[in-house]
Design a protein around this motif. Structure first.
Motif, mmCIF file in Angstrom:
data_model
loop_
_atom_site.group_PDB
_atom_site.id
_atom_site.type_symbol
_atom_site.label_atom_id
_atom_site.label_comp_id
_atom_site.label_asym_id
_atom_site.label_seq_id
_atom_site.Cartn_x
_atom_site.Cartn_y
_atom_site.Cartn_z
ATOM 1 N N GLY A 38 0.834 -1.193 0.000
ATOM 2 C CA GLY A 38 0.000 0.000 0.000
ATOM 3 C C GLY A 38 0.868 1.241 0.000
ATOM 4 N N ASN A 71 -12.213 -2.451 -4.395
ATOM 5 C CA ASN A 71 -12.045 -1.148 -3.757
ATOM 6 C C ASN A 71 -12.313 -1.228 -2.253
ATOM 7 O OD1 ASN A 71 -11.518 1.639 -3.793
ATOM 8 N ND2 ASN A 71 -13.708 2.062 -3.766
ATOM 9 N N SER A 74 -9.468 -2.984 -0.590
ATOM 10 C CA SER A 74 -8.256 -2.163 -0.487
ATOM 11 C C SER A 74 -8.377 -1.166 0.656
ATOM 12 C CB SER A 74 -7.983 -1.438 -1.801
ATOM 13 O OG SER A 74 -8.926 -0.418 -2.024
ATOM 14 N N ALA A 92 -5.645 3.785 1.004
ATOM 15 C CA ALA A 92 -6.053 2.432 0.642
ATOM 16 C C ALA A 92 -4.833 1.549 0.400
ATOM 17 C CB ALA A 92 -6.926 2.463 -0.601
ATOM 18 N N GLY A 93 -5.031 0.251 0.526
ATOM 19 C CA GLY A 93 -3.979 -0.714 0.239
ATOM 20 C C GLY A 93 -3.843 -0.932 -1.252
ATOM 21 N N SER A 94 -2.930 -1.773 -1.645
ATOM 22 C CA SER A 94 -2.649 -2.033 -3.050
ATOM 23 C C SER A 94 -3.786 -2.809 -3.696
ATOM 24 C CB SER A 94 -1.349 -2.819 -3.182
ATOM 25 O OG SER A 94 -1.161 -3.228 -4.515
ATOM 26 N N ARG A 95 -4.416 -2.206 -4.692
ATOM 27 C CA ARG A 95 -5.497 -2.873 -5.418
ATOM 28 C C ARG A 95 -4.951 -3.969 -6.328
ATOM 29 N NH1 ARG A 95 -6.877 2.327 -4.840
ATOM 30 N NH2 ARG A 95 -8.946 2.785 -4.053
ATOM 31 N N ILE A 98 -4.518 -7.159 -4.325
ATOM 32 C CA ILE A 98 -5.829 -7.743 -4.004
ATOM 33 C C ILE A 98 -6.462 -8.354 -5.245
ATOM 34 C CG2 ILE A 98 -8.165 -7.180 -3.240
ATOM 35 C CD1 ILE A 98 -6.814 -5.107 -1.371
#
Length: 156
Positions: A38, A71, A74, A92-95, A98
């Motif tokens: 992220g 989304n 994330s 947000a974290g890495s899409r 995910i």
């Protein structure tokens, strides 16, 4: 029968990650050794099996919150971004991590996409019966360890 709701995540996820590591459809991509999880992180993960731990956590979150999209996941895996002297803000974290993990879980048959009635809009990912079976089997296997770590669980 013990379900994955009955076992704390800190006990369930490492054992579930070992099961996912044994599956040939779940593998760590080449780029996973260099990527951060992220924008709020400063360095890549240091654990050697972090991909399988993240996939196990994603599988558990899809089971709990499904149908859920990339989304929303994330945001669940995000955190506070250090902005120096300015106040922290949620990031947000890495899409990509995910999305790739969800694709692998779909190929393994543990999750699937839920579509609307017309079949034109994806509502999110949901757990399949095979995924439910895997989660409940792992939860049943670690139930004794969970009761030893958390004595209050034996009444449930």
């Amino acid at each position: 029968m013990t379900t994955f709701y009955d076992v704390p995540a800190d006990i369930l996820i490492p054992v579930l990650a070992d099961h996912l590591e044994a599956d040939s459809n779940i593998f760590r991509p080449d780029w996973a050794a260099f990527v951060k999880t992220g924008a709020h992180k400063e360095r890549p993960p240091v654990q050697s099996n972090w991909w399988f731990l993240r996939s196990a956590a994603i599988l558990r979150k899809v089971a709990r919150m499904g149908p859920v999209g990339v989304n929303h996941l994330s945001q669940e895996f995000g955190g506070p971004k250090n902005r120096g002297s300015a106040p922290n803000r949620a990031t947000a974290g890495s899409r990509h991590v995910i999305r790739t993990s969800l694709t692998q879980l779909e190929d393994a048959g543990f999750v699937t996409k839920r579509m609307n009635a017309a079949g034109t809009v994806t509502l999110g990912r949901v757990l399949t019966p095979a995924g439910q079976k895997l989660l409940n089997q792992v939860a049943h296997d670690v139930r004794k360890e969970a009761e030893a770590a958390y004595p209050g669980l034996d009444k449930y």
